[in-house]
Design an enzyme around this catalytic site. Structure first.
Site, PDB file in Angstrom:
ATOM      1  N   LYS A   1     -17.470   7.775   6.582  1.00 45.78           N
ATOM      2  CA  LYS A   1     -18.518   8.807   6.704  1.00 45.78           C
ATOM      3  C   LYS A   1     -17.988  10.171   6.286  1.00 45.78           C
ATOM      4  O   LYS A   1     -18.640  11.192   6.483  1.00 45.78           O
ATOM      5  CB  LYS A   1     -18.997   8.892   8.157  1.00 45.78           C
ATOM      6  CG  LYS A   1     -19.600   7.617   8.691  1.00 45.78           C
ATOM      7  CD  LYS A   1     -19.964   7.812  10.174  1.00 45.78           C
ATOM      8  CE  LYS A   1     -20.095   6.485  10.880  1.00 45.78           C
ATOM      9  NZ  LYS A   1     -19.978   6.625  12.337  1.00 45.78           N
TER      10      LYS A   1
ATOM     11  N   HIS B   1       8.352   4.088  -0.631  1.00 47.84           N
ATOM     12  CA  HIS B   1       8.011   2.987   0.289  1.00 47.84           C
ATOM     13  C   HIS B   1       9.316   2.699   1.039  1.00 47.84           C
ATOM     14  O   HIS B   1      10.028   1.734   0.761  1.00 47.84           O
ATOM     15  CB  HIS B   1       7.539   1.784  -0.520  1.00 47.84           C
ATOM     16  CG  HIS B   1       6.923   0.670   0.268  1.00 47.84           C
ATOM     17  ND1 HIS B   1       7.016   0.569   1.651  1.00 47.84           N
ATOM     18  CD2 HIS B   1       6.203  -0.413  -0.133  1.00 47.84           C
ATOM     19  CE1 HIS B   1       6.368  -0.520   2.040  1.00 47.84           C
ATOM     20  NE2 HIS B   1       5.877  -1.135   0.983  1.00 47.84           N
TER      21      HIS B   1
ATOM     22  N   ARG C   1      -0.207   4.129   5.254  1.00 55.40           N
ATOM     23  CA  ARG C   1      -0.159   3.862   3.816  1.00 55.40           C
ATOM     24  C   ARG C   1      -1.320   4.619   3.194  1.00 55.40           C
ATOM     25  O   ARG C   1      -2.451   4.542   3.688  1.00 55.40           O
ATOM     26  CB  ARG C   1      -0.281   2.370   3.509  1.00 55.40           C
ATOM     27  CG  ARG C   1      -0.473   2.116   2.017  1.00 55.40           C
ATOM     28  CD  ARG C   1      -0.345   0.677   1.630  1.00 55.40           C
ATOM     29  NE  ARG C   1       1.038   0.228   1.704  1.00 55.40           N
ATOM     30  CZ  ARG C   1       1.448  -0.952   1.244  1.00 55.40           C
ATOM     31  NH1 ARG C   1       0.585  -1.775   0.679  1.00 55.40           N
ATOM     32  NH2 ARG C   1       2.720  -1.305   1.341  1.00 55.40           N
TER      33      ARG C   1
ATOM     34  N   THR D   1       3.351  -5.458   4.420  1.00 51.28           N
ATOM     35  CA  THR D   1       3.772  -4.300   5.217  1.00 51.28           C
ATOM     36  C   THR D   1       2.938  -4.173   6.486  1.00 51.28           C
ATOM     37  O   THR D   1       3.463  -3.942   7.579  1.00 51.28           O
ATOM     38  CB  THR D   1       3.660  -3.011   4.374  1.00 51.28           C
ATOM     39  OG1 THR D   1       4.232  -3.261   3.090  1.00 51.28           O
ATOM     40  CG2 THR D   1       4.358  -1.856   5.028  1.00 51.28           C
TER      41      THR D   1
HETATM   42  N1   CP Z   1       5.671  -5.025  -0.752  1.00 48.65           N
HETATM   43  C1   CP Z   1       4.514  -4.547  -0.238  1.00 48.65           C
HETATM   44  O1   CP Z   1       4.380  -3.365   0.056  1.00 48.65           O
HETATM   45  O2   CP Z   1       3.542  -5.486  -0.091  1.00 48.65           O
HETATM   46  P1   CP Z   1       2.095  -5.181   0.544  1.00 48.65           P
HETATM   47  O3   CP Z   1       1.365  -4.294  -0.427  1.00 48.65           O
HETATM   48  O4   CP Z   1       1.441  -6.540   0.685  1.00 48.65           O
HETATM   49  O5   CP Z   1       2.291  -4.501   1.851  1.00 48.65           O
END
Ligand code: CP
Length: 330
Positions: free
Chosen positions: A101, A151, A123, A74
Site C-alpha cells: 500500500k 551478500h 534483503r 537465505t
Molecule cells: N545464494 C542465495 O542467496 O540464494 P537465495 O537467493 O535462494 O537466497
C-alpha cells in the site's frame, strides 16, 4: 550471564571479542572478525547433527526476516538458524504487508521494532538499504543481500566451505587461488567473496566477458581475465556465479550458447583443473548455462555442502549480533 553458559556443551571460541550488533558488509570486517564468525559457526554446526536440533542461546530474542526480493536458501536458512538457537522468528511477507500500500522501508521497520524485535534480516533490491535501515532502528540489522553490493553471509559460508575443505589437506586460505567466474558486475556474492578472501590472504582471479567482468575490478587487488581455460589449471577453487538476467539491462553477450562455450563449467573444463579442485555456486543455478549438471552434481562440487554450512554461519551471525553483543551492551 556468560554467553557460553547458554550453549550447553558447545565451546564458542573468542566470541567475547565480538563487538558488532550489525552485519552489513564484509568490507568493514577485519580478518580477526571474519575468523571469529567462522570459528563460531564451526562450534555451532554440531547442533544440526543432534536428534534435538536446538540450543537455548537466543531464547527470548525475536528475529524478523524482511525480504523484499525472492529467496530460497537465505530466507529458509535464517529462519532455521533462529529456530535452532531458540529465538522467535517472524517471516515477514512483503507482498501481503502494507508495503504493497506504499508504506516506506523506514515506517515498516520502525513498526516492527515497536513490537520488540531484536534483529531484522533484510534483503533488498537497492544497494545500501541495510546500511540505511541500521541508521533508522535501534535493533540489530543483518544484510541478507542488497542489490549488487554485498551478500555477507553467502561470502562467509563460501569461506567456511573452502576452509573446511582445504585445512584438513594442510592448506590455509592464504595458500589458495580462487577463481570467481561469470556475471561479476551484478554479483553481491562476488563482492563479498572478494573482500573476505582478500582479507584472509587468498589470491583471486575474476573471469568473464568484459561486459560482465570489467578490468576496473583490478583496483580491488584481484586479477581479471577473460581466458577461462588458461586460468583453470592454476586455481584451487572455482566459484561459478549465476548469470543475473533480471539485472542485465542490455545485451551482455551474443547468446546463451556463446556464453556457456566460453564461460560455462563443463566436464571438459573440469579436466583442465587440479584433481582436488573445489567447485562452488551460490545458487540458484542456471543449469546448462554457467554450469552443467554433471559438474554441479559431481564429486568436485560442494554446492549442497555450502547450503548446509550456511545454516551454521547464520546461527553464528545471529548469536554474535544479538546474543554476545546484547549481553555486552546490557
Ligand atoms: N545464494 C542465495 O542467496 O540464494 P537465495 O537467493 O535462494 O537466497
Amino acid at each position: 550471564m556468560n554467553p557460553a553458559d547458554t550453549l550447553t556443551e558447545i565451546a564458542v571460541p573468542q566470541s567475547q571479542q565480538w563487538v558488532r550488533g550489525n552485519l552489513l558488509t564484509l568490507e568493514e570486517l577485519n580478518a580477526s572478525e571474519i575468523n571469529i564468525i567462522l570459528d563460531t559457526a564451526r562450534a555451532l554446526k554440531e547442533v544440526s547433527t543432534r536428534s534435538i536440533k536446538k540450543v537455548p542461546a537466543l531464547r527470548g530474542k525475536v528475529v524478523v526476516n524482511l525480504f523484499f526480493e525472492d529467496s530460497t536458501r537465505t530466507r529458509t536458512s535464517f529462519k532455521l538458524a533462529a529456530e535452532r538457537m531458540s529465538a522467535d522468528i517472524v517471516d515477514f511477507s512483503v507482498s501481503t504487508s502494507s508495503v504493497s500500500k506504499g508504506e516506506t522501508l523506514r515506517d515498516t521497520a520502525r513498526n516492527l521494532v515497536a513490537m520488540g524485535v531484536d534483529a531484522i534480516v533484510i534483503r533488498h533490491r537497492s544497494s545500501g538499504a541495510p546500511n540505511l535501515l541500521s541508521q533508522l532502528v535501534e535493533c540489530s540489522v543483518i544484510n541478507a543481500g542488497d542489490g549488487s553490493h554485498e551478500h555477507p553471509t553467502q561470502g562467509l559460508l563460501d569461506l567456511y566451505t573452502i576452509r573446511e575443505t582445504f585445512v584438513p589437506r594442510g592448506k590455509a586460505l592464504s595458500d589458495l587461488h580462487v577463481a570467481i567466474v561469470g556475471d561479476v558486475i551484478h554479483s553481491r556474492v562476488a563482492r563479498s567473496n572478494i573482500w573476505a578472501l582478500s582479507k584472509l590472504g587468498a589470491k583471486i582471479t575474476l573471469v568473464g566477458p568484459s561486459t560482465l567482468c570489467p578490468d576496473s575490478f583490478s583496483r580491488l587487488g584481484v586479477t581479471v581475465s577473460s581466458d577461462f581455460d588458461a586460468v583453470l589449471p592454476t586455481v584451487d577453487v572455482v566459484n561459478m556465479l549465476r548469470v543475473q538476467f533480471e539485472r542485465i539491462t542490455s545485451a551482455a553477450f551474443p547468446s546463451v550458447r556463446e556464453y556457456s562455450r566460453y564461460f560455462g563449467l563443463d566436464e571438459r573444463r573440469l579436466k583442465l583443473c587440479k584433481p582436488d579442485v573445489l567447485v562452488l555456486h551460490p545458487g540458484p543455478m542456471n543449469r546448462g548455462l554457467e554450469i552443467t549438471s554433471p559438474v554441479a552434481d559431481g564429486p568436485a562440487s560442494a554446492i549442497l555442502r555450502q547450503v548446509s554450512n550456511g545454516l551454521a554461519v547464520r546461527m553464528a551471525v545471529l548469536y554474535l549480533c544479538i546474543g554476545v553483543s546484547s549481553l555486552r551492551r546490557s
